[in-house]
Design an enzyme around this catalytic site. Structure first.
Site, PDB file in Angstrom:
ATOM      1  CG  ASN A 155      40.096 142.220 170.148  1.00 13.33           C
ATOM      2  OD1 ASN A 155      39.944 142.952 171.123  1.00 13.33           O
ATOM      3  ND2 ASN A 155      39.267 142.188 169.134  1.00 13.33           N
ATOM      4  CG  HIS A 166      50.789 133.813 165.459  1.00 11.49           C
ATOM      5  ND1 HIS A 166      51.547 132.873 164.808  1.00 11.49           N
ATOM      6  CD2 HIS A 166      51.613 134.851 165.703  1.00 11.49           C
ATOM      7  CE1 HIS A 166      52.777 133.327 164.654  1.00 11.49           C
ATOM      8  NE2 HIS A 166      52.837 134.531 165.190  1.00 11.49           N
TER       9      HIS A 166
HETATM   10 ZN   LIG Z   1      50.839 131.097 164.191  1.00  7.82          ZN
END
Ligand SMILES: [Zn+2]
Ligand SMILES: [Zn+2]
Ligand SMILES: [Zn+2]
Length: 349
Positions: A155, A166
């Protein structure tokens, strides 16, 4: 067969994988657009974020600390949706209130120690460990007797509900096959017994001959906008060799998977010059110990963006109550994706 006649008249198209129809309304793209078309601001994420629970060396919410990893890194989700040993439940009231146990393992896989390095910004060499991570997870989780299916997915972007920028994927191993897998498996099996051939081998051959909807390819994979696409810029990644799972890919194909993922995601980012949000995931054979010659490895990309970096498609109204509908034809979407640069817009400046 006259595909030209589909260009400006409303019609419906059949999805042989899900056995569902999608309504296509190309005449509506002439409709005036009142909204603003904006460019999203370029987000400049740092290489390392001391508050990110996925960055190397940082503490996670559950109290664990990430190792100072230097390549990929996978761990059991601290807030897993499923548990490997839940309490047994079983309910069947008058065939109407039905519930049962579901066992599962939910993992998170970081693509790189870099907080800001998305797939389109990674080199083919850096992508190989990501492919290897997926294969390792599929083999590791799939080898457990009770795990019948392993779903690998990403996603990407806040629009898709990704809670952390991240770059990472999720891997969910379950004791039952998920709905989409059951549906596609039935369609693939029915097709192969009726035609004595594989649906996706046949489909890829057809698309490769027509050359209308293919976006990019290499020796081992092709990415195309499927004829029956629902999302405006939906694509389907198909392995050229008939192979049931990611674990069956040979050394060269593993490199090529990273390369083709880089190709399609660069095009996605270039479309609206933004880090393009999507949900993507692999569909492959279950890990239930049965033979599955009907399965052909593929991945779906479902991006929500419609006409700019800020305007997204919503599945509401008729789509919620009836079935999916789209305005821009899959061929027009393919044309847009074919004609954007192969070089990432951030590398062009
Ligand atoms: Zn990170
Ligand atoms: Zn096949
Ligand atoms: Zn599928």
């Amino acid at each position: 067969m006259n595909l030209e006649q589909l260009k400006d008249t409303p019609h419906r198209r059949y999805n042989p994988l899900t056995q569902e129809w999608v309504i296509v309304s190309p005449h509506r793209t002439q409709r005036p657009w009142q909204g603003k078309v904006e460019k999203a601001p370029l987000e400049d994420a740092p290489h390392f974020d001391p508050d990110c629970y996925l960055c190397p060396g940082n503490a996670r919410a559950g109290g664990a600390r990430n190792p100072k990893y230097s390549s990929t890194f996978a761990f059991d989700n601290d807030y897993a949706a499923l548990l490997p040993d839940p309490q047994e439940v079983g309910i069947d009231h008058d065939n109407l209130l039905i519930a049962g146990t579901e066992r599962g393992i939910c993992r998170v896989g970081c693509f790189s120690p870099r907080h800001d390095l998305t797939i389109p910004r990674m080199s083919v060499r850096e992508l190989r460990p990501v492919v290897d991570l997926w294969i390792d997870q599929f083999n590791d989780l799939g080898s457990r007797a009770w795990v019948k299916h392993v779903q690998i997915f990403e996603n990407r972007g806040a629009m898709m509900g990704a809670s952390n920028p991240h770059p990472h994927c999720q891997i969910w191993a379950t004791a039952h096959l998920p709905n989409q897998t059951i549906r596609e498996q039935a369609s693939l099996a029915a097709y192969s017994s009726k035609h004595q051939s594989c649906m996706l081998c046949d489909y890829l051959r057809l698309e490769s001959d027509l050359r209308q909807r293919v976006i990019c390819e290499n020796d081992s994979f092709a990415v195309l906008v499927p004829f029956w696409a629902v999302w405006p810029f939906e694509t389907l990644l198909i392995s050229k060799r008939h192979t049931e799972s990611i674990a069956d890919l040979d050394n060269h194909e593993r490199d090529q998977l990273g390369e083709v993922l880089q190709q399609i995601t660069i095009r996605y980012d270039n479309l609206f010059e933004v880090s393009f949000p999507y949900s993507m995931g692999f569909h492959q054979r279950p890990t239930d110990g049965e033979r599955h010659p009907e399965w052909h490895l593929h991945a779906h990309f479902y991006p929500p963006l419609l006409r700019s970096a800020t305007i997204q498609k919503f599945m509401v109204g008729f789509e919620m109550l009836g079935g999916p509908q789209r305005d821009i034809t899959p061929e027009a979407a393919a044309d847009r994706l074919q004609n954007v640069s192969k070089i990432h817009f951030r590398d062009r400046a």
